[in-house]
Scaffold this motif. Structure first.
Motif, mmCIF file in Angstrom:
data_model
loop_
_atom_site.group_PDB
_atom_site.id
_atom_site.type_symbol
_atom_site.label_atom_id
_atom_site.label_comp_id
_atom_site.label_asym_id
_atom_site.label_seq_id
_atom_site.Cartn_x
_atom_site.Cartn_y
_atom_site.Cartn_z
ATOM 1 N N GLU A 209 12.525 28.350 69.603
ATOM 2 C CA GLU A 209 11.752 29.518 70.043
ATOM 3 C C GLU A 209 12.678 30.701 70.344
ATOM 4 O O GLU A 209 12.369 31.837 69.981
ATOM 5 N N GLN B 171 13.758 32.154 67.076
ATOM 6 C CA GLN B 171 12.699 32.951 66.448
ATOM 7 C C GLN B 171 12.603 34.340 67.081
ATOM 8 O O GLN B 171 12.425 35.333 66.372
ATOM 9 N N LYS C 55 15.473 36.386 65.816
ATOM 10 C CA LYS C 55 15.238 36.820 64.431
ATOM 11 C C LYS C 55 14.285 38.012 64.396
ATOM 12 O O LYS C 55 14.476 38.935 63.596
#
Length: 60
Positions: A15, A18, A21
Protein backbone atom coordinates in the motif's frame (compact mmCIF):
# COMPACT_ATOMS: atom_id res chain seq x y z
CA UNK A 1 -12.75 20.69 24.93
CA UNK A 2 -11.87 16.99 24.72
CA UNK A 3 -8.84 16.06 22.68
CA UNK A 4 -9.40 13.30 20.16
CA UNK A 5 -6.89 10.52 19.90
CA UNK A 6 -5.24 10.27 16.48
CA UNK A 7 -6.18 7.36 14.27
CA UNK A 8 -3.48 4.75 13.87
CA UNK A 9 -2.39 4.17 10.30
CA UNK A 10 -1.52 0.63 9.38
CA UNK A 11 -0.40 0.28 5.79
CA UNK A 12 1.26 -2.69 4.22
CA UNK A 13 4.46 -2.27 2.23
CA UNK A 14 2.44 -2.77 -0.95
CA UNK A 15 0.00 0.00 0.00
CA UNK A 16 2.85 2.40 0.79
CA UNK A 17 4.46 1.54 -2.51
CA UNK A 18 1.20 2.23 -4.38
CA UNK A 19 0.91 5.65 -2.72
CA UNK A 20 4.50 6.44 -3.66
CA UNK A 21 3.83 5.43 -7.27
CA UNK A 22 0.83 7.76 -7.36
CA UNK A 23 3.02 10.62 -6.15
CA UNK A 24 5.77 9.90 -8.68
CA UNK A 25 3.56 9.46 -11.77
CA UNK A 26 3.40 12.39 -14.15
CA UNK A 27 -0.29 11.92 -14.98
CA UNK A 28 -1.68 11.67 -11.42
CA UNK A 29 -4.08 14.54 -10.69
CA UNK A 30 -2.50 17.00 -8.29
CA UNK A 31 -5.23 16.60 -5.67
CA UNK A 32 -4.67 12.82 -5.53
CA UNK A 33 -0.89 13.23 -5.29
CA UNK A 34 -1.25 15.71 -2.42
CA UNK A 35 -3.56 13.35 -0.53
CA UNK A 36 -1.11 10.49 -1.01
CA UNK A 37 1.71 12.69 0.36
CA UNK A 38 -0.40 13.62 3.38
CA UNK A 39 -1.09 9.96 4.14
CA UNK A 40 2.59 9.04 3.89
CA UNK A 41 3.65 12.00 6.04
CA UNK A 42 1.05 11.09 8.67
CA UNK A 43 2.34 7.54 8.69
CA UNK A 44 5.92 8.73 9.20
CA UNK A 45 4.84 11.21 11.86
CA UNK A 46 2.90 8.60 13.84
CA UNK A 47 5.90 6.27 13.75
CA UNK A 48 8.16 9.11 14.91
CA UNK A 49 5.91 9.88 17.88
CA UNK A 50 5.60 6.19 18.71
CA UNK A 51 9.39 5.81 18.69
CA UNK A 52 9.71 8.85 20.97
CA UNK A 53 7.22 7.34 23.37
CA UNK A 54 9.17 4.10 23.43
CA UNK A 55 12.33 6.01 24.28
CA UNK A 56 10.45 8.33 26.66
CA UNK A 57 11.51 11.37 24.66
CA UNK A 58 9.48 14.44 23.80
CA UNK A 59 9.16 15.12 20.07
CA UNK A 60 10.26 18.58 19.03
Amino acid sequence: MARLAPKILNLSDEEREQLQKLINRQNTPQQIAIRAKIILMALLSSRFHFMCELQRLKPV
